[in-house]
Write a protein that holds these residues in place. Structure first.
Motif, PDB file in Angstrom:
ATOM      1  N   ASP A   3       0.814  -1.198   0.000  1.00 13.86           N
ATOM      2  CA  ASP A   3       0.000   0.000   0.000  1.00 13.86           C
ATOM      3  C   ASP A   3       0.850   1.251   0.000  1.00 13.86           C
ATOM      4  O   ASP A   3       0.428   2.300  -0.454  1.00 13.86           O
ATOM      5  CB  ASP A   3      -0.905   0.022   1.252  1.00 13.86           C
ATOM      6  N   ARG A  40      -6.836   3.511   5.678  1.00 16.58           N
ATOM      7  CA  ARG A  40      -7.260   2.831   6.898  1.00 16.58           C
ATOM      8  C   ARG A  40      -6.413   1.576   7.152  1.00 16.58           C
ATOM      9  O   ARG A  40      -5.979   1.336   8.279  1.00 16.58           O
ATOM     10  CB  ARG A  40      -8.748   2.467   6.798  1.00 16.58           C
ATOM     11  N   ARG A  41      -6.187   0.782   6.092  1.00 18.05           N
ATOM     12  CA  ARG A  41      -5.368  -0.427   6.259  1.00 18.05           C
ATOM     13  C   ARG A  41      -3.957  -0.071   6.703  1.00 18.05           C
ATOM     14  O   ARG A  41      -3.368  -0.739   7.558  1.00 18.05           O
ATOM     15  CB  ARG A  41      -5.324  -1.227   4.946  1.00 18.05           C
ATOM     16  N   SER A  45      -1.943  -0.932  10.313  1.00 13.25           N
ATOM     17  CA  SER A  45      -0.674  -1.665  10.355  1.00 13.25           C
ATOM     18  C   SER A  45       0.385  -0.961  11.204  1.00 13.25           C
ATOM     19  O   SER A  45       1.442  -1.528  11.460  1.00 13.25           O
ATOM     20  CB  SER A  45      -0.123  -1.858   8.933  1.00 13.25           C
ATOM     21  N   HIS A 117     -15.384  -2.188   9.841  1.00 16.89           N
ATOM     22  CA  HIS A 117     -14.905  -1.430   8.688  1.00 16.89           C
ATOM     23  C   HIS A 117     -16.024  -1.127   7.699  1.00 16.89           C
ATOM     24  O   HIS A 117     -16.128  -0.014   7.170  1.00 16.89           O
ATOM     25  CB  HIS A 117     -13.780  -2.201   7.990  1.00 16.89           C
TER      26      HIS A 117
END
Length: 199
Positions: A3, A40-41, A45, A117
């Protein structure tokens, strides 16, 4: 592909950023829908002691919006800019939390608070849909007062109104947004109820 890695500027993102910089409020919703899941991911993390990930996502997009609207911020590679903003926000908020004593709720927590989510994404979609339904004049005054942080008196001349009329307009726009959001959120509930009655 990670990402955090961006293969190159997306022409769509570049066009949306240009529209946003030119004052097109709808471009903000498009950028949010496109990039919020990845932001968001990435935030999930990262270490974030007691910090709600949805607050981080909201802050990152708000800072990006303010930067773009003041002539700064990303022009092509928005993904890299957003992920860098995640690191910055988490760093600032983590440092601030270290200086604060824990409250009773935090002492009683055994696991970080998690929000569904899909619920958060749906809520963001509903808010964007409600905002899009408002008259252009209401969207403008909401954007200038709520997002950019201007006082009604400071933008009255630009809107061609008196300071009092601008304050009234902002109040009506906020009320209109609340009503549009409630209507947008009730629609899926009514649809689900109809489906249940048919089952």
């Amino acid at each position: 592909m990670s990402d955090a890695v961006e293969a190159g500027p997306s022409p769509d993102d570049r066009a949306l950023l240009e529209r946003l910089r030119a004052g097109d409020d709808l471009a903000y919703g498009d950028l949010y829908r496109r990039h919020a899941p990845v932001v968001r991911r990435f935030a999930l993390s990262r270490p974030r002691p007691g910090i709600d990930v949805d607050d981080v996502v909201a802050e990152v997009f708000l800072r990006t919006l303010r930067a773009v609207r003041t002539g700064h911020g990303p022009r092509e590679t928005i993904r890299t800019y957003l992920l860098t903003a995640v690191r910055r926000v988490l760093g600032e908020w983590s440092a601030a939390r270290r200086d604060e004593p824990m409250n009773a709720d935090e002492l009683g927590e055994h696991a970080p608070r998690q929000r569904d989510h899909q619920f958060v994404q749906a809520e963001g979609e509903l808010l964007a849909r409600a905002f899009d339904r408002l008259p252009a004049r209401w969207r403008e005054v909401l954007w200038r007062t709520e997002v950019e942080g201007h006082q009604p008196a400071s933008i009255a001349d630009q809107l061609g109104l008196t300071p009092n009329a601008t304050a009234v307009l902002a109040h009506r726009a906020r009320r209109g947004l609340r009503e549009a959001y409630q209507q947008a959120s009730e629609l899926p509930v009514r649809r689900a109820a109809r489906c249940l009655r048919r089952a």
